[in-house]
Design a protein around this motif. Structure first.
Motif, PDB file in Angstrom:
ATOM      1  N   ARG A  51      30.012 -42.798  -7.370  1.00  0.00           N
ATOM      2  CA  ARG A  51      31.155 -43.501  -6.827  1.00  0.00           C
ATOM      3  C   ARG A  51      31.606 -42.773  -5.573  1.00  0.00           C
ATOM      4  O   ARG A  51      31.593 -41.554  -5.512  1.00  0.00           O
ATOM      5  N   VAL A  52      31.994 -43.562  -4.571  1.00  0.00           N
ATOM      6  CA  VAL A  52      32.650 -42.966  -3.409  1.00  0.00           C
ATOM      7  C   VAL A  52      34.141 -43.103  -3.643  1.00  0.00           C
ATOM      8  O   VAL A  52      34.626 -44.176  -3.987  1.00  0.00           O
ATOM      9  N   GLN A  53      34.853 -42.014  -3.519  1.00  0.00           N
ATOM     10  CA  GLN A  53      36.294 -42.065  -3.777  1.00  0.00           C
ATOM     11  C   GLN A  53      37.048 -41.289  -2.718  1.00  0.00           C
ATOM     12  O   GLN A  53      36.503 -40.412  -2.058  1.00  0.00           O
ATOM     13  N   VAL A  54      38.294 -41.652  -2.553  1.00  0.00           N
ATOM     14  CA  VAL A  54      39.139 -40.958  -1.592  1.00  0.00           C
ATOM     15  C   VAL A  54      39.512 -39.611  -2.192  1.00  0.00           C
ATOM     16  O   VAL A  54      39.810 -39.513  -3.376  1.00  0.00           O
ATOM     17  N   ARG A  55      39.466 -38.588  -1.377  1.00  0.00           N
ATOM     18  CA  ARG A  55      39.753 -37.246  -1.888  1.00  0.00           C
ATOM     19  C   ARG A  55      41.195 -37.126  -2.359  1.00  0.00           C
ATOM     20  O   ARG A  55      42.120 -37.641  -1.758  1.00  0.00           O
ATOM     21  N   GLN A  56      41.333 -36.373  -3.448  1.00  0.00           N
ATOM     22  CA  GLN A  56      42.653 -36.185  -4.040  1.00  0.00           C
ATOM     23  C   GLN A  56      43.630 -35.520  -3.065  1.00  0.00           C
ATOM     24  O   GLN A  56      44.829 -35.767  -3.101  1.00  0.00           O
ATOM     25  N   ASN A  58      33.391 -32.980   4.815  1.00  0.00           N
ATOM     26  CA  ASN A  58      34.648 -32.735   5.533  1.00  0.00           C
ATOM     27  C   ASN A  58      35.391 -34.020   5.849  1.00  0.00           C
ATOM     28  O   ASN A  58      36.150 -34.090   6.809  1.00  0.00           O
ATOM     29  N   ARG A  59      35.145 -35.002   5.035  1.00  0.00           N
ATOM     30  CA  ARG A  59      35.693 -36.332   5.321  1.00  0.00           C
ATOM     31  C   ARG A  59      36.827 -36.686   4.367  1.00  0.00           C
ATOM     32  O   ARG A  59      37.181 -35.907   3.487  1.00  0.00           O
ATOM     33  N   GLY A  60      37.360 -37.876   4.586  1.00  0.00           N
ATOM     34  CA  GLY A  60      38.453 -38.318   3.716  1.00  0.00           C
ATOM     35  C   GLY A  60      37.963 -38.787   2.366  1.00  0.00           C
ATOM     36  O   GLY A  60      38.749 -39.027   1.451  1.00  0.00           O
ATOM     37  N   ILE A  61      36.636 -38.937   2.224  1.00  0.00           N
ATOM     38  CA  ILE A  61      36.065 -39.464   0.990  1.00  0.00           C
ATOM     39  C   ILE A  61      35.072 -38.472   0.418  1.00  0.00           C
ATOM     40  O   ILE A  61      34.676 -37.519   1.087  1.00  0.00           O
ATOM     41  N   GLU A  62      34.697 -38.714  -0.816  1.00  0.00           N
ATOM     42  CA  GLU A  62      33.678 -37.869  -1.433  1.00  0.00           C
ATOM     43  C   GLU A  62      32.802 -38.713  -2.349  1.00  0.00           C
ATOM     44  O   GLU A  62      33.219 -39.764  -2.828  1.00  0.00           O
ATOM     45  N   GLU A  66      27.290 -35.211   3.712  1.00  0.00           N
ATOM     46  CA  GLU A  66      27.919 -35.766   4.916  1.00  0.00           C
ATOM     47  C   GLU A  66      29.414 -35.995   4.720  1.00  0.00           C
ATOM     48  O   GLU A  66      30.191 -35.941   5.669  1.00  0.00           O
ATOM     49  N   TYR A  67      29.788 -36.283   3.474  1.00  0.00           N
ATOM     50  CA  TYR A  67      31.202 -36.563   3.202  1.00  0.00           C
ATOM     51  C   TYR A  67      32.016 -35.276   3.065  1.00  0.00           C
ATOM     52  O   TYR A  67      33.222 -35.329   2.905  1.00  0.00           O
ATOM     53  N   MET A  78      29.847 -48.713  -1.428  1.00  0.00           N
ATOM     54  CA  MET A  78      31.140 -49.139  -0.872  1.00  0.00           C
ATOM     55  C   MET A  78      31.423 -50.603  -1.207  1.00  0.00           C
ATOM     56  O   MET A  78      32.557 -50.983  -1.436  1.00  0.00           O
ATOM     57  N   TYR A  83      44.419 -36.171  -0.272  1.00  0.00           N
ATOM     58  CA  TYR A  83      45.181 -37.060   0.602  1.00  0.00           C
ATOM     59  C   TYR A  83      46.036 -38.046  -0.178  1.00  0.00           C
ATOM     60  O   TYR A  83      46.571 -38.997   0.371  1.00  0.00           O
TER      61      TYR A  83
END
Lengths: 289, 247, 247
Positions: free
Chosen positions: B73-78, B60-64, B57-58, B15, B80
């Motif tokens: 890389r941690v990225q925001v899911r498409q 069901n989250r907003g990130i993956e 852990e990610y 992050m 959203y």
């Protein structure tokens, strides 16, 4: 017809300049060259080259790329080229080269061909190959364009970093590097032949530095204070040799007020008020190489 | 070192870095000068495990957590993007067809010279395009062809993979296979080698396939042309090919 | 809108923004043009709840949700600074050839003045070099030669011995051993060749300033292996910084 209406456009479609003319009168006129000039301009400029234009003509009529009616296509192609010239659009030379190629294929198609027809004998073969090759990359470009990508579809997740204690690292140095550097100096200076240097024990040199740095300007230090019992006989010898060497090099002054009186030592010439700094009196070295 | 701590450091690093980190880079974080810390160092296996656990852990989250060209890389899911995209005023850059085609040819055919790209595209490749591709660091000169003029050969970079969310070139969409004229004139093929035996059915399949496309194409020109583009040729006979070579 | 989705969008936005977001800014994300989406809009209370839940979820993680002046932001926990900080650690520079030679001459021929060093090296020794060596505390002025100008004499220090893990200078190879360094440490052969190329005029060429980096010499294992490399840190250069984003 419903199905047709629902046929989804490729995702990348809206990226393409063609989208600009969709829904315009242009699209209502099938297989005809009547196109409003401004829309035409948009279309013509959108072609990524002669192969792109040819593919457009072929696909527009739903022709098979493997069996192009060369005469028709050539005529349509030339119509477009003429239009581009009339509109004074910048016409890449490649368009004209292609026009010539089409004309040549057309004329060869008119010649009778042997019945044992093969690819190579078909005058269109090379054109077909190039069209297909181009088309697959045109498709690949669309595919790449529709991949989820950063900025547009995805975003880097980040969090504020903690406060960082940043250390400015000092260079590392390996002993070998140092030794190799010195060896090269010696080779350069041809010092290996000087035997007196070779024999000189380094511990004496080291001790010379220690003795010198323990002296203060203008202060006489008792000779005996340099000898420490715990260093043993070798230590005493080394120190003694160091002091002798320093005296020989004129770096020490030795004072004895009378025979058998305590011997005192001070740094030579230290009567001059001299700081510990190496700058100043010393001349700057001239010309770096 | 406590595994939870390892995982937290890996997460924090991904992050904080705000760019992909390779397994090596993550591993290096644990090289501390402190000797005690050094002995307490996690194994590579633990770091790998941490990455895997974070990915789960990610879920069901907003990130993956995604592995791309230059690392993790941690990225925001498409999913959203519709909302997240509103954070920025300006629209993300768009790229011309000419640029994308050039990029595609380099990606699938690297290493390749400008001349070779032009041969495929049938038109000159402007220096603007190659410059933009290099400035974006998607493409770089990877060598020079040993022919007169020693033209530069281009190849894609890890940054290209990163940008397009790819782990390796293998993940590129498959390239359509070329057909040759034989498949269109099966009756003329006198030599029945294995490949060609099928050509009869193939041709039939092609025909029916295209028949359906024809219908779809009876749409007004503009729409039909673009919509049908891919289908017409590829419909039945196209096979998937993996991009050749790579790396 | 499904609460989980609200929470994911809030999380995604905080992580994508790379800056604090206010409650208003988060709320605005849900202003979609789409009328249906609009009716499905979460309440401010739900957004607040999402923030609170995220804060709790991050409890045992590498990150935390913090409210700062301009809003909410996700930050990496300070606890992990020691590891995360390594992401920004600069590579140490390398010493110039000129500096190495100067240091070696001082070690073997101390106490020695600059002029005498220059005589051996055959080229001038910049004050930069002696200053750097003194700052590193490997070399100090041990006295002044009693000649006109009273030039400083340099010697090596206890720190010099410590750095190279030597008990005394006697542990350095003798000149005779140096001469046969290749056979003495057969594993050094390659370096030896590389080094020779640099000697002579080229060594002189690297003269200017010790800050400039010398060619990378990757040393194989050997004598120096034992040196306590990384421990030496100049405390005075430590400063607290908020790191910029890595490019």
């Amino acid at each position: 017809m419903n199905e047709i209406a629902e046929t989804p456009l490729p995702a990348a479609q809206e990226e393409m300049p063609f989208a600009l003319v969709q829904g315009e009168p242009l699209t209502m006129v099938p297989k005809d060259l009547y196109i409003p000039p401004d829309a035409l301009e948009v279309i013509l400029e959108a072609f990524a080259g002669p192969l792109d234009l040819l593919l457009y003509l072929i696909k527009r009529q739903n022709l098979d790329i493997l069996d192009i009616p060369i005469a028709d296509i050539t005529r349509q192609y030339m119509d477009y080229i003429n239009m581009m010239e009339i509109l004074k659009l910048e016409l890449a030379a490649e368009y004209l080269v292609m026009a010539a190629m089409l004309a040549e294929i057309k004329s060869r198609m008119l010649l009778p061909r042997p019945t044992s027809d093969t690819d190579e004998d078909d005058p269109r073969a090379e054109l077909v190959r190039r069209l297909q090759e181009y088309e697959r990359f045109r498709q690949a470009a669309e595919d790449i364009d529709s991949l989820p990508r950063m900025e547009r579809d995805l975003h880097q997740a980040s969090a504020e970093p903690p406060l960082i204690e940043q250390e400015k690292p000092l260079p590392d140095l390996k002993l070998q590097e140092l030794l190799l550097a010195f060896r090269d100096v010696l080779r350069r200076a041809e010092m290996f032949s000087h035997h007196h240097i070779q024999r000189e024990p380094l511990s004496v040199r080291e001790r010379m530095s220690i003795v010198l740095s323990s002296l203060k300007p203008n202060v006489f230090v008792p000779f005996t204070s340099f000898f420490k019992v715990e260093e043993g006989r070798m230590g005493v010898v080394v120190t003694f040799l160091a002091i002798l060497e320093l005296i020989k090099e004129g770096m020490l002054d030795v004072v004895q007020s009378e025979p058998f009186a305590p011997i005192h030592i001070k740094a030579a010439g230290s009567s001059a008020e001299k700081g510990d700094d190496d700058e100043g009196a010393e001349p700057e070295p001239q010309g770096q190489d | 070192m406590d595994y939870q701590k390892v995982k937290n450091i890996v997460e924090g690093a991904l992050m904080a870095a705000a760019k992909p980190l390779s397994l090596n880079q993550l591993d290096d974080l644990f090289d501390l000068a402190d000797r005690a810390a050094q002995q307490d160092r996690p194994s590579r296996e633990q770091i790998r495990q941490a990455l895997q656990d974070l990915e789960e852990e990610y879920q069901n989250r907003g990130i993956e957590l995604k592995q791309v060209g230059s690392g993790f890389r941690v990225q925001v899911r498409q999913d959203y993007e519709a909302w997240i995209g509103k954070l920025w005023q300006e629209k993300p850059p768009r790229y011309s067809r000419a640029l994308l085609e050039t990029l595609a040819i380099i990606a699938y055919r690297q290493p390749i010279t400008r001349g070779e790209i032009e041969e495929i595209r049938g038109v000159a490749v402007s220096t603007n395009i190659t410059r933009t591709l290099q400035e974006r660091e998607w493409v770089k000169v990877v060598g020079h062809r040993d022919v007169p003029g020693k033209p530069a050969m281009f190849g894609t970079t890890k940054e290209f993979l990163d940008y397009f969310n790819l782990k390796s070139l293998d993940e590129l969409p498959t390239l359509a296979e070329l057909k040759n004229l034989d498949s269109f004139h099966p009756e003329l093929d006198l030599e029945g080698d294995g490949d060609k035996k099928l050509s009869g059915e193939e041709a039939a399949a092609t025909e029916s396939g295209e028949a359906s496309t024809v219908e779809a194409q009876s749409e007004p020109d503009g729409v039909a042309e673009t919509a049908g583009d891919t289908n017409v040729v590829d419909l039945e006979t196209v096979q998937e090919v993996r991009p050749e070579q790579l790396h």
